[in-house]
Design an enzyme around this catalytic site. Structure first.
Site, PDB file in Angstrom:
ATOM      1  N   ASP A  34      24.741  15.634  -9.228  1.00 29.79           N
ATOM      2  CA  ASP A  34      24.254  17.022  -9.324  1.00 29.79           C
ATOM      3  C   ASP A  34      22.733  17.107  -9.141  1.00 29.79           C
ATOM      4  OD1 ASP A  34      23.418  15.802 -11.594  1.00 29.79           O
ATOM      5  OD2 ASP A  34      24.279  17.264 -12.992  1.00 29.79           O
ATOM      6  N   ARG A  93      -4.380  23.935  -6.199  1.00 30.66           N
ATOM      7  CA  ARG A  93      -4.949  25.065  -5.443  1.00 30.66           C
ATOM      8  C   ARG A  93      -4.685  26.415  -6.087  1.00 30.66           C
ATOM      9  NH1 ARG A  93      -2.814  23.274   0.381  1.00 30.66           N
ATOM     10  NH2 ARG A  93      -1.262  22.318  -0.948  1.00 30.66           N
ATOM     11  N   ASP A 167     -14.364  25.201   5.837  1.00 29.89           N
ATOM     12  CA  ASP A 167     -14.525  26.350   4.927  1.00 29.89           C
ATOM     13  C   ASP A 167     -15.542  26.009   3.844  1.00 29.89           C
ATOM     14  OD1 ASP A 167     -13.172  24.802   2.964  1.00 29.89           O
ATOM     15  OD2 ASP A 167     -11.242  25.565   3.659  1.00 29.89           O
ATOM     16  N   LYS A 190     -14.078  30.496   6.211  1.00 28.45           N
ATOM     17  CA  LYS A 190     -12.655  30.705   6.563  1.00 28.45           C
ATOM     18  C   LYS A 190     -12.104  31.885   5.782  1.00 28.45           C
ATOM     19  CE  LYS A 190      -9.289  27.913   4.784  1.00 28.45           C
ATOM     20  NZ  LYS A 190      -8.668  26.610   4.577  1.00 28.45           N
ATOM     21  N   SER A 221      -2.420  20.685   5.597  1.00 29.34           N
ATOM     22  CA  SER A 221      -1.031  20.986   5.238  1.00 29.34           C
ATOM     23  C   SER A 221      -0.289  21.507   6.476  1.00 29.34           C
ATOM     24  CB  SER A 221      -1.028  21.991   4.090  1.00 29.34           C
ATOM     25  OG  SER A 221       0.277  22.343   3.754  1.00 29.34           O
ATOM     26  N   THR A 222      -0.437  22.793   6.794  1.00 32.11           N
ATOM     27  CA  THR A 222       0.210  23.313   8.017  1.00 32.11           C
ATOM     28  C   THR A 222      -0.598  22.930   9.259  1.00 32.11           C
ATOM     29  OG1 THR A 222      -1.038  25.388   8.044  1.00 32.11           O
ATOM     30  CG2 THR A 222       0.984  25.355   6.742  1.00 32.11           C
ATOM     31  N   THR A 225      -5.730  25.531   9.636  1.00 33.81           N
ATOM     32  CA  THR A 225      -7.185  25.540   9.412  1.00 33.81           C
ATOM     33  C   THR A 225      -7.869  24.682  10.480  1.00 33.81           C
ATOM     34  OG1 THR A 225      -6.888  25.822   7.041  1.00 33.81           O
ATOM     35  CG2 THR A 225      -8.996  24.880   7.753  1.00 33.81           C
TER      36      THR A 225
HETATM   37  C1  R5P Z   1      -7.978  24.547   1.235  1.00 34.12           C
HETATM   38  O1  R5P Z   1      -9.003  25.121   0.935  1.00 34.12           O
HETATM   39  C2  R5P Z   1      -7.960  23.137   1.700  1.00 34.12           C
HETATM   40  O2  R5P Z   1      -9.205  22.525   1.599  1.00 34.12           O
HETATM   41  C3  R5P Z   1      -7.452  23.022   3.134  1.00 34.12           C
HETATM   42  O3  R5P Z   1      -8.398  23.585   4.012  1.00 34.12           O
HETATM   43  C4  R5P Z   1      -6.133  23.718   3.282  1.00 34.12           C
HETATM   44  O4  R5P Z   1      -5.245  23.354   2.272  1.00 34.12           O
HETATM   45  C5  R5P Z   1      -5.533  23.413   4.636  1.00 34.12           C
HETATM   46  O5  R5P Z   1      -4.308  24.064   4.771  1.00 34.12           O
HETATM   47  P1  R5P Z   1      -3.636  24.233   6.174  1.00 34.12           P
HETATM   48  O6  R5P Z   1      -3.581  22.896   6.851  1.00 34.12           O
HETATM   49  O7  R5P Z   1      -2.265  24.762   5.835  1.00 34.12           O
HETATM   50  O8  R5P Z   1      -4.431  25.234   6.954  1.00 34.12           O
END
Ligand code: R5P
Length: 289
Positions: A34, A93, A167, A190, A221-222, A225
């Site tokens: 489960d 975050r 940023d 940013k 992450s994605t 940025t």
């Molecule tokens: C946020 O301020 C972090 O420093 C990264 O710039 C952010 O997490 C990047 O996210 P992503 O790759 O989704 O744009």
């Protein structure tokens, strides 16, 4: 000290233990049909200082439950002390209620770990409104930084670099690494509209002629940025664009998307991934010793 690798720490545990000349053991982790987790220590932890290694990626919730189960079990079995080494620690975050009714996840998750661990070591935690770990955790908390490793990488592999922070928060990486290697740095601004939609702006003139552009940030992450930053820099004449990050989370095909946009992407191995070229076990062993 006994180094115990949790499921998401196995790629680092043996090398950390080797540097420390400490014993290493793998935590046995299993899942019931489960989806409930169960953990078991293979070696005796009684009377020992136990360092659990867990990085929090992919199935973060399972990683959290596993670490908490392991910490409490170690205490219950008589461990003298239980510390957590988190190459990447999540939930930092969401450090405020951005919209009415939201959880302040950073406080809640840090509070939870504070109940089960005696100390926590985190590489390059994402700190923003609360700018030190002591303001977040009620246990001993130690911030490690991969900046010197990133600086060495650039010094050895990239000629004539200019470092770009995408940023305002990225100065902690881009500007600080630039200082170590005596390079120029520029910090952009940013605006984030959603997880997948960001806009990046430059507030001053920069000369990118004959420069290798290196975007430096803590997390990718994605990848949006970095892609938006690279687009802006290309409009300004950038030819070679590198991106070096500490934590390569790379969700939903981000790594491929970055490579398709001709960005040479490199990360540390706080999270294992194909772009992880910078080894962090040395900086962990140095501080945990
Ligand atoms: C946020 O301020 C972090 O420093 C990264 O710039 C952010 O997490 C990047 O996210 P992503 O790759 O989704 O744009």
């Amino acid at each position: 000290m006994l180094i115990v690798s949790c499921s998401h720490g196995r790629y680092l545990g043996p090398s950390i233990a080797k540097i420390l000349k400490a014993n290493h053991s793998e935590l046995f982790v299993s899942k019931f049909p489960d989806d409930e987790l169960m953990v078991r220590f293979k070696d005796d932890v009684k009377g020992k200082s136990v360092a659990l290694i867990q990085s929090f990626y992919k199935n973060i919730s399972d990683c959290i439950v596993e670490a908490i189960l392991a910490a409490e079990t170690a205490h219950d079995l008589g461990a003298k002390k239980v510390i957590l080494i988190a190459p990447y620690f999540p939930y930092l975050r969401q450090d405020k209620r951005f919209h009415k009714g939201e959880s302040i996840s950073q406080e809640i998750i840090a509070g939870l770990f504070g109940k089960y661990f005696d100390a926590i070591y985190i590489i390059d935690p994402h700190l923003h409104r609360k700018d030190s770990l002591e303001n977040i955790f009620r246990i001993k908390s130690v911030k490690l930084s991969a900046n010197s490793l990133i600086a060495d990488y650039i010094k050895n592999k990239i000629k004539n670099p200019i470092l770009i922070g995408p940023d305002s928060e990225s100065f902690k990486w881009a500007r600080n690494v630039a200082r170590i290697i005596n390079a120029e740095s520029v910090i952009l601004s940013k605006k984030r509209y959603s997880s997948y939609h960001v806009a990046v702006n430059l507030n001053k003139k920069i000369n990118l002629k004959n420069k290798n552009v290196v975007i430096v940030d803590d997390i990718v992450s994605t990848g949006h940025t970095i892609i938006e930053t690279a687009k802006l820099l290309r409009r300004l004449g950038a030819k070679n664009i590198y991106c070096i990050c500490v934590h390569g989370i790379f969700v939903n095909g981000a790594l491929k998307r970055l490579q398709k946009n001709k960005i040479k992407i490199i990360s540390t191995n706080t999270i294992p991934n194909p772009a992880a070229k910078i080894e962090v076990s040395g900086i962990i062993a140095e501080r945990v010793r």
